[in-house]
Structure formats: C-alpha cells, structure tokens
Design an enzyme around this catalytic site. Sequence first.
Site, PDB file in Angstrom:
ATOM      1  N   GLY A 116      -2.721   3.188  16.392  1.00  0.00           N
ATOM      2  CA  GLY A 116      -3.090   4.363  15.381  1.00  0.00           C
ATOM      3  C   GLY A 116      -2.392   5.526  16.120  1.00  0.00           C
ATOM      4  N   GLU A 117      -3.367   6.529  16.133  1.00  0.00           N
ATOM      5  CA  GLU A 117      -3.205   7.758  16.985  1.00  0.00           C
ATOM      6  C   GLU A 117      -4.395   7.955  17.728  1.00  0.00           C
ATOM      7  OE1 GLU A 117      -0.355   9.609  17.210  1.00  0.00           O
ATOM      8  OE2 GLU A 117      -1.446  10.614  18.598  1.00  0.00           O
ATOM      9  N   SER A 118      -4.288   7.863  19.144  1.00  0.00           N
ATOM     10  CA  SER A 118      -5.561   7.972  19.748  1.00  0.00           C
ATOM     11  C   SER A 118      -6.496   9.086  19.824  1.00  0.00           C
ATOM     12  CB  SER A 118      -5.147   7.709  21.326  1.00  0.00           C
ATOM     13  OG  SER A 118      -4.225   8.543  21.696  1.00  0.00           O
TER      14      SER A 118
ATOM     15  N   CYS B 286      -2.632  -0.982  21.560  1.00  0.00           N
ATOM     16  CA  CYS B 286      -1.906   0.389  21.633  1.00  0.00           C
ATOM     17  C   CYS B 286      -2.769   1.652  21.724  1.00  0.00           C
ATOM     18  CB  CYS B 286      -0.954   0.307  20.652  1.00  0.00           C
ATOM     19  SG  CYS B 286       0.394   1.435  20.842  1.00  0.00           S
TER      20      CYS B 286
ATOM     21  N   ARG C  80       0.538   7.773  27.711  1.00  0.00           N
ATOM     22  CA  ARG C  80       0.585   7.795  26.607  1.00  0.00           C
ATOM     23  C   ARG C  80       2.123   8.172  26.000  1.00  0.00           C
ATOM     24  NH1 ARG C  80      -2.460  11.936  23.035  1.00  0.00           N
ATOM     25  NH2 ARG C  80      -1.162  10.949  21.539  1.00  0.00           N
TER      26      ARG C  80
ATOM     27  N   ILE D  30       5.227   0.302  19.541  1.00  0.00           N
ATOM     28  CA  ILE D  30       5.214   1.290  18.567  1.00  0.00           C
ATOM     29  C   ILE D  30       4.914   2.548  19.288  1.00  0.00           C
ATOM     30  CG2 ILE D  30       4.976   2.098  16.311  1.00  0.00           C
ATOM     31  CD1 ILE D  30       4.373  -0.650  15.693  1.00  0.00           C
ATOM     32  N   ARG D  31       5.893   3.374  19.694  1.00  0.00           N
ATOM     33  CA  ARG D  31       5.444   4.528  20.492  1.00  0.00           C
ATOM     34  C   ARG D  31       4.297   4.403  21.435  1.00  0.00           C
ATOM     35  NH1 ARG D  31       3.659  10.437  18.664  1.00  0.00           N
ATOM     36  NH2 ARG D  31       4.670  11.515  20.210  1.00  0.00           N
TER      37      ARG D  31
ATOM     38  N   HIS E 144       1.652  -4.453  19.762  1.00  0.00           N
ATOM     39  CA  HIS E 144       1.067  -4.698  18.669  1.00  0.00           C
ATOM     40  C   HIS E 144       1.118  -6.290  18.358  1.00  0.00           C
ATOM     41  CE1 HIS E 144       0.211  -0.888  16.804  1.00  0.00           C
ATOM     42  NE2 HIS E 144       0.930  -0.525  17.729  1.00  0.00           N
TER      43      HIS E 144
ATOM     44  N   GLU F  69      -1.002  -7.960  16.161  1.00  0.00           N
ATOM     45  CA  GLU F  69      -1.238  -8.285  14.915  1.00  0.00           C
ATOM     46  C   GLU F  69       0.151  -8.569  13.986  1.00  0.00           C
ATOM     47  OE1 GLU F  69      -1.506  -5.723  16.332  1.00  0.00           O
ATOM     48  OE2 GLU F  69      -1.020  -4.083  15.063  1.00  0.00           O
TER      49      GLU F  69
HETATM   50  N1  GLN Z   1       1.477   7.116  20.278  1.00  0.00           N
HETATM   51  C1  GLN Z   1      -0.087   6.790  19.956  1.00  0.00           C
HETATM   52  C2  GLN Z   1      -0.867   7.505  20.779  1.00  0.00           C
HETATM   53  O1  GLN Z   1      -0.692   7.876  21.751  1.00  0.00           O
HETATM   54  C3  GLN Z   1      -0.124   5.051  20.159  1.00  0.00           C
HETATM   55  C4  GLN Z   1       0.661   4.272  18.970  1.00  0.00           C
HETATM   56  C5  GLN Z   1       0.209   3.332  18.347  1.00  0.00           C
HETATM   57  O2  GLN Z   1      -1.082   2.843  18.401  1.00  0.00           O
HETATM   58  N2  GLN Z   1       1.116   2.380  17.800  1.00  0.00           N
HETATM   59  O3  GLN Z   1      -1.785   7.409  20.260  1.00  0.00           O
END
Ligand code: GLN
Length: 195
Positions: free
Chosen positions: A46-48, A77, A104, A134-135, A170, A172
């Site tokens: 998600g987004e940390s 992630c 990150r 993913i990112r 990921h 999943e």
């Molecule tokens: N870029 C996100 C972060 O720094 C992590 C991305 C992800 O969980 N797919 O939180």
Amino acid sequence: MTTGILAIQGDFEKHQQTLETLNCSTLLVKDKNHLQQCDGLIIPGGESTTLVNLLKKHGLWQSVHEFGLQKTIFGTCAGLILLANRLVHNRLDSLSLIDITVERNAYGRQIDSFIDTVDLQLNHKKLNFEGVFIRAPKIVDVGKEVKVLGRYQQSPVMVENEHIMASTFHPEITADSCIHQYFIEKVRKNSHDRS
Ligand code: GLN
C-alpha cells in the site's frame, strides 16, 4: 489457527484470497480485538506513510509491534518498509522488527514498476518466482541474524528472521502460492513452539 491480514489500507483482499485457496482460516484485522484472535499477520503493500498514520489512528501501532515480538508477521512491499529497522533518505516511524535497511521507491516511480524472475530458496529448494515489483523498495543492508530467502539480480528481495518475513515484491498477485504456503508453515511452527 487463524491468520490475520491488516485491512486498513492497501492490497489486503488478494492476500486473503491466496490464503483461502490454501485452506487457511483468515481474519481481516481492523482493530486490536481482531489482532488478539490471530496466530500470524500479513501487512500488505500500500503506502507506508499512510499505513503508519492509520495504524496509529486505529490504536494498532503498539499492538502490532508487540505481536511481532512473539508471533509471525509477513510484510510485503509497504509492509516490509514498516517492519525494517532502518530506512535511508526517509523519516518514518518503524515497527523495528527485522534487522534490514530499506530504501523506499528505489527502482523509481510508479511507471518504473516491473515483473521479473526472483530466485527463491525455500526449505533448501531453489525455485523461480514471478516477482511483481510495484514502486518497490530495495533492501540495501541485511543484518547477521537475517536469512535471505529471495534474490533479484543477486540483491536480497525477500528475508526472514525468527518471527518476521518480508518481501519487496507482491506474491499475492502471482498464481503461485508457495510463498504464502511457506508463511503458513512458519506461523504454524511458531504457534506450536509457543504452546
Ligand atoms: N511505494 C510504496 C511506499 O513507499 C510501497 C508500494 C507498495 O507497497 N506497492 O510505501
């Protein structure tokens, strides 16, 4: 045995689906009560920064930390970012549950996301796994007590210590459920050792 999936932000449903295909009973964790019923926990991607804020807002920050001192957590992630002892270039509170240093967004922006083969070593078996990045963050340093379970182009992308497992990609999203299977076995072994 019940495995929780932190369900306050991010990609939790896919983890739940994968665990259920493995006949593992699951619980979406949104508060402390839910967490108390679990033997293991997944912190999804998600987004940390958002995850840190929401964990605190839901009164879960300290409980997840304490959970991870005894029980098994798998962070993917953003979940890995939260578990890492150290972050480079960023100030973000950490659950500090595994001795790795993480950077990150280390492959670039969202559009630099990619899929490529990861080399896994699980239970002494070498496997190829489709890694969806993913990112994604990079693990830039690994402490002595930490075991590397997966590498991408020689660099660590999946690690574990006694209770904690974490991947920068990921699993999943991929059809192969061997990583979730490995996690369930780790949860089972850990609950058995504690009882
Ligand atoms: N870029 C996100 C972060 O720094 C992590 C991305 C992800 O969980 N797919 O939180």
